[in-house]
Design a protein around this motif. Sequence first.
Motif, PDB file in Angstrom:
ATOM      1  N   THR A 267      -9.056  11.306  36.742  1.00  0.00           N
ATOM      2  CA  THR A 267      -9.386  12.376  37.685  1.00  0.00           C
ATOM      3  C   THR A 267     -10.362  13.367  37.053  1.00  0.00           C
ATOM      4  O   THR A 267     -11.300  13.828  37.699  1.00  0.00           O
ATOM      5  CB  THR A 267      -8.107  13.109  38.127  1.00  0.00           C
ATOM      6  OG1 THR A 267      -7.193  12.173  38.689  1.00  0.00           O
ATOM      7  CG2 THR A 267      -8.430  14.184  39.156  1.00  0.00           C
ATOM      8  N   THR A 268     -10.147  13.665  35.767  1.00  0.00           N
ATOM      9  CA  THR A 268     -11.042  14.602  35.070  1.00  0.00           C
ATOM     10  C   THR A 268     -12.452  14.035  34.977  1.00  0.00           C
ATOM     11  O   THR A 268     -13.443  14.743  35.220  1.00  0.00           O
ATOM     12  CB  THR A 268     -10.499  14.902  33.662  1.00  0.00           C
ATOM     13  OG1 THR A 268      -9.184  15.443  33.784  1.00  0.00           O
ATOM     14  CG2 THR A 268     -11.393  15.899  32.941  1.00  0.00           C
ATOM     15  N   ALA A 271     -14.057  14.193  38.409  1.00  0.00           N
ATOM     16  CA  ALA A 271     -14.462  15.565  38.742  1.00  0.00           C
ATOM     17  C   ALA A 271     -15.775  15.923  38.051  1.00  0.00           C
ATOM     18  O   ALA A 271     -16.655  16.547  38.666  1.00  0.00           O
ATOM     19  CB  ALA A 271     -13.364  16.541  38.340  1.00  0.00           C
ATOM     20  N   ARG A 272     -15.900  15.526  36.784  1.00  0.00           N
ATOM     21  CA  ARG A 272     -17.126  15.831  36.044  1.00  0.00           C
ATOM     22  C   ARG A 272     -18.330  15.102  36.649  1.00  0.00           C
ATOM     23  O   ARG A 272     -19.390  15.679  36.842  1.00  0.00           O
ATOM     24  CB  ARG A 272     -16.944  15.457  34.580  1.00  0.00           C
ATOM     25  CG  ARG A 272     -18.161  15.803  33.715  1.00  0.00           C
ATOM     26  CD  ARG A 272     -17.871  15.645  32.234  1.00  0.00           C
ATOM     27  NE  ARG A 272     -17.376  14.307  31.914  1.00  0.00           N
ATOM     28  CZ  ARG A 272     -16.117  14.030  31.572  1.00  0.00           C
ATOM     29  NH1 ARG A 272     -15.209  14.992  31.500  1.00  0.00           N
ATOM     30  NH2 ARG A 272     -15.762  12.790  31.282  1.00  0.00           N
ATOM     31  N   ASP A 275     -19.175  16.671  39.961  1.00  0.00           N
ATOM     32  CA  ASP A 275     -19.454  18.098  39.848  1.00  0.00           C
ATOM     33  C   ASP A 275     -18.584  18.895  40.811  1.00  0.00           C
ATOM     34  O   ASP A 275     -19.052  19.758  41.560  1.00  0.00           O
ATOM     35  CB  ASP A 275     -20.947  18.392  40.109  1.00  0.00           C
ATOM     36  CG  ASP A 275     -21.334  19.806  39.664  1.00  0.00           C
ATOM     37  OD1 ASP A 275     -20.633  20.358  38.789  1.00  0.00           O
ATOM     38  OD2 ASP A 275     -22.333  20.344  40.186  1.00  0.00           O
ATOM     39  N   VAL A 276     -17.279  18.561  40.802  1.00  0.00           N
ATOM     40  CA  VAL A 276     -16.303  19.289  41.613  1.00  0.00           C
ATOM     41  C   VAL A 276     -15.110  19.613  40.722  1.00  0.00           C
ATOM     42  O   VAL A 276     -15.018  19.154  39.578  1.00  0.00           O
ATOM     43  CB  VAL A 276     -15.842  18.464  42.836  1.00  0.00           C
ATOM     44  CG1 VAL A 276     -17.017  18.157  43.753  1.00  0.00           C
ATOM     45  CG2 VAL A 276     -15.137  17.173  42.403  1.00  0.00           C
ATOM     46  N   SER A 277     -14.186  20.389  41.230  1.00  0.00           N
ATOM     47  CA  SER A 277     -12.986  20.722  40.476  1.00  0.00           C
ATOM     48  C   SER A 277     -12.065  19.498  40.399  1.00  0.00           C
ATOM     49  O   SER A 277     -12.126  18.609  41.255  1.00  0.00           O
ATOM     50  CB  SER A 277     -12.239  21.872  41.144  1.00  0.00           C
ATOM     51  OG  SER A 277     -11.685  21.443  42.374  1.00  0.00           O
ATOM     52  N   PRO A 278     -11.167  19.444  39.407  1.00  0.00           N
ATOM     53  CA  PRO A 278     -10.196  18.341  39.354  1.00  0.00           C
ATOM     54  C   PRO A 278      -9.343  18.243  40.623  1.00  0.00           C
ATOM     55  O   PRO A 278      -9.015  17.143  41.065  1.00  0.00           O
ATOM     56  CB  PRO A 278      -9.345  18.686  38.127  1.00  0.00           C
ATOM     57  CG  PRO A 278     -10.273  19.463  37.243  1.00  0.00           C
ATOM     58  CD  PRO A 278     -11.112  20.288  38.192  1.00  0.00           C
ATOM     59  N   ALA A 279      -8.987  19.396  41.202  1.00  0.00           N
ATOM     60  CA  ALA A 279      -8.196  19.366  42.440  1.00  0.00           C
ATOM     61  C   ALA A 279      -8.979  18.709  43.565  1.00  0.00           C
ATOM     62  O   ALA A 279      -8.437  17.914  44.346  1.00  0.00           O
ATOM     63  CB  ALA A 279      -7.790  20.778  42.833  1.00  0.00           C
ATOM     64  N   ALA A 280     -10.273  19.036  43.663  1.00  0.00           N
ATOM     65  CA  ALA A 280     -11.104  18.431  44.705  1.00  0.00           C
ATOM     66  C   ALA A 280     -11.278  16.936  44.459  1.00  0.00           C
ATOM     67  O   ALA A 280     -11.237  16.131  45.400  1.00  0.00           O
ATOM     68  CB  ALA A 280     -12.462  19.124  44.760  1.00  0.00           C
ATOM     69  N   SER A 282      -9.174  15.012  42.951  1.00  0.00           N
ATOM     70  CA  SER A 282      -7.894  14.393  43.271  1.00  0.00           C
ATOM     71  C   SER A 282      -7.747  14.187  44.777  1.00  0.00           C
ATOM     72  O   SER A 282      -7.240  13.153  45.233  1.00  0.00           O
ATOM     73  CB  SER A 282      -6.755  15.271  42.747  1.00  0.00           C
ATOM     74  OG  SER A 282      -5.503  14.706  43.050  1.00  0.00           O
TER      75      SER A 282
END
Length: 320
Positions: A267-268, A271-272, A275-280, A282
């Motif tokens: 997930t990390t 996200a990278r 270019d979004v947050s880990p929550a997004a 997920s």
Amino acid sequence: MLRVHCTVEDLLNVTVAARPAPLVELGLAFEMLQRQDGHPAFSPWRQRMARTLPRTARPLLQLVSPLGAGPLFLDPPSHDLDEGMDMVLSTSGKHARDELRRMCSIDRPLTPWVRQLANRDRGAWQILEQAVRSAHAGVIADAWPRIRAGFHAETAWLSYAIARRGLRAALTGLAPSVRWRGMTLEAGFPRSLDFTLQGRGIILQPTLFWADHLLAALQPDGRLLLLYPAVTPLPLRDDLTSHDPIAALVGTTRAHALRLLVQQHTTTDLARELDVSPAAASMQAKTLREAGLIVSQRDGKAVWHWCTPLGMDLLAHGSK
């Protein structure tokens, strides 16, 4: 539990709807508007609708339930608003009373206006017509090009999935809880609902305003309409039409994520790359997973994601 008892003739007569129905989408929009536990993408949409929904449209909230139910006369599968309104206004007194009684038995209040509708009071039905037209203008009209584009992307993929994977697999992929027991299709549902079909067939229709269990309704010709949630609900669809067929189906960000997950990513990592947050990231993975396009597996504190054969098949088909 929803149970659909099929015959061989029903399965031979499964079809995919040719176009979205404005009043069907409108009814589902009002059901989703009242939910607090639906797809998180609908939260900003609900907040905006709460502020902008015309006052004249609000009587419809007395008729439709957040459980995914509404009077069948209110959302006929018509081609356009005017045709649909003609069908609504021609509802017989008996059908109106039966449907309103059914809705009140589920969770709708028996208000004075609902009583007047059941009695075919002319003024009450004029209020209903004004409410439907006002709601259509405030909720559906501006979004219709995106609804239509999303609908056709969904049905194109479903038709391809039926041809490539078979009807059984395509139907069980409509929602996470769907399964077969012999000739009976079962799916999670907030109450017990059984349909015994007589060979007339099933119509499969995606909706961009619903993000939960399957919905089912018998049509006047004896066919069963099965409504299923689109992979990408309306609030997540891009405003601009994409030339990428996969993005047209699942949205630009999820299309990018799906292509990334040809190789395993946490997930990390995802996200990278997005270019979004880990929550997004997920949430994007959850949408793709529920559509059967990826799988996820926890390994300690990390969650790994990668494409399923269906996801790979979609990527291969979309690149042609």
